[in-house]
Design a protein around this motif. Structure first.
Motif, mmCIF file in Angstrom:
data_model
loop_
_atom_site.group_PDB
_atom_site.id
_atom_site.type_symbol
_atom_site.label_atom_id
_atom_site.label_comp_id
_atom_site.label_asym_id
_atom_site.label_seq_id
_atom_site.Cartn_x
_atom_site.Cartn_y
_atom_site.Cartn_z
ATOM 1 N N GLU A 23 6.626 -3.132 -4.365
ATOM 2 C CA GLU A 23 6.331 -4.302 -5.184
ATOM 3 C C GLU A 23 5.431 -5.276 -4.442
ATOM 4 O OE1 GLU A 23 8.741 -7.548 -7.962
ATOM 5 O OE2 GLU A 23 9.827 -6.268 -6.547
ATOM 6 N N ASP A 24 4.268 -5.574 -5.043
ATOM 7 C CA ASP A 24 3.365 -6.615 -4.567
ATOM 8 C C ASP A 24 3.000 -6.436 -3.097
ATOM 9 O OD1 ASP A 24 1.790 -8.848 -5.126
ATOM 10 O OD2 ASP A 24 3.309 -10.230 -4.367
ATOM 11 N N VAL A 25 2.587 -5.224 -2.734
ATOM 12 C CA VAL A 25 2.239 -4.923 -1.343
ATOM 13 C C VAL A 25 0.732 -5.065 -1.146
ATOM 14 C CG1 VAL A 25 2.133 -3.119 0.418
ATOM 15 C CG2 VAL A 25 4.203 -3.406 -0.964
ATOM 16 N N SER A 26 0.342 -5.844 -0.150
ATOM 17 C CA SER A 26 -1.064 -5.982 0.231
ATOM 18 C C SER A 26 -1.197 -5.645 1.707
ATOM 19 C CB SER A 26 -1.562 -7.408 -0.023
ATOM 20 O OG SER A 26 -1.578 -7.702 -1.405
ATOM 21 N N LEU A 27 -2.037 -4.648 2.011
ATOM 22 C CA LEU A 27 -2.279 -4.215 3.385
ATOM 23 C C LEU A 27 -3.741 -3.837 3.527
ATOM 24 C CD1 LEU A 27 0.766 -1.823 4.004
ATOM 25 C CD2 LEU A 27 0.418 -4.034 5.109
ATOM 26 N N THR A 28 -4.303 -4.065 4.703
ATOM 27 C CA THR A 28 -5.662 -3.608 4.995
ATOM 28 C C THR A 28 -5.645 -2.778 6.277
ATOM 29 O OG1 THR A 28 -6.200 -5.619 6.246
ATOM 30 C CG2 THR A 28 -6.731 -5.608 3.898
#
Length: 257
Positions: A23-28
């Motif tokens: 849920e709502d994961v942001s990774l770079t």
């Protein structure tokens, strides 16, 4: 600099399920960088890896490769993606076809991507097997003729034969004994240095994470609860869940224990 892989507010839920797996994961992930995804079983680590591999579509949010949204219907983009991103799986035996010789297994990405034919792939296959420390006659043998560690080296050779930008690894050493595990970790570190590989790895083993990855993202119940430099995350965790993970690592008793 544009990240080579990016998750932008990604969520995924199985059809008919009320609760999302992630849920709502942001990774770079930057070129040449290595990222570990850690957490307990069911935290959503393997689902994130499948999203990064393009094997699963997010329910919401965006997966990007080289700045471009990963669209499974875009054949040109997916061709670049399949060449640029390869995977090593947990069980080296079940991921190798027992009916095929090692040379044919390692050459598979070259053929499927149209980089070589069955008749021209030999030199690149031999070079890939040599890079992972396998003997010259390995290409003519079958998977059952090798140990678990050697089979994982075959899997790594297959994943790197087309010189990808990114290697995704799902518990790549968990099925191996301790001594073999150390050797495979050393091999992955060597490939990172020599080929400039970007590595994204799922692992329960925090010692392997500390050895291989500069950054770590900690998942709890499908959400990233902590992310940052591995030495800081594991050495001085800021979130109670990370603290519990670190404290749960078995340790040998000291001389006074």
């Amino acid at each position: 600099m544009t990240p080579v892989l990016e998750l932008d507010r990604v969520s995924f839920a199985y059809r008919g399920s009320a609760a999302p797996v992630v849920e709502d994961v942001s990774l770079t992930v930057a070129d040449g960088q290595s990222l570990a995804l850690v957490g307990e079983s069911g935290a959503g680590k393997t689902t994130l890896l499948r999203l990064l591999l393009g094997l699963t579509r997010p329910t919401s949010g965006t997966v990007r490769f080289g700045g471009d949204e990963l669209r499974l219907g875009d054949r040109e983009l997916m061709r670049r993606f399949r060449r640029g991103v390869q995977c090593v799986f947990q069980d080296p035996y079940s991921s190798l076809d027992p009916r095929r010789r090692i040379g044919s297994i390692v050459a598979e990405p070259l053929r499927s991507l149209g980089l070589e034919t069955r008749h021209t792939a030999g030199p690149r296959v031999a070079a890939a097997l040599e890079r992972v420390g396998l003997p010259a006659d390995a290409a003519e043998r079958y998977p059952h003729e090798f140990s678990g560690g050697q089979r994982q080296r075959v899997a790594i050779a297959r994943a790197t034969v087309c010189e990808p930008r990114v290697l995704l690894a799902d518990e790549p050493v968990s099925a191996l004994d301790v001594t073999t595990r150390v050797a495979v970790v050393e091999l992955l570190n060597e490939l990172k240095r020599e080929q400039g590989l970007t590595l994204v790895m799922v692992s329960h083993d925090l010692s392997v994470v500390a050895s291989l990855c500069e950054r770590t993202a900690v998942l709890e119940n499908g959400r990233v609860v902590e992310e940052g430099d591995t030495a800081r995350v594991l050495g001085a965790p800021a979130h109670p869940y990370t603290t519990r993970l670190v404290e749960s690592v078995p340790r040998l008793p000291g001389p006074r224990d």
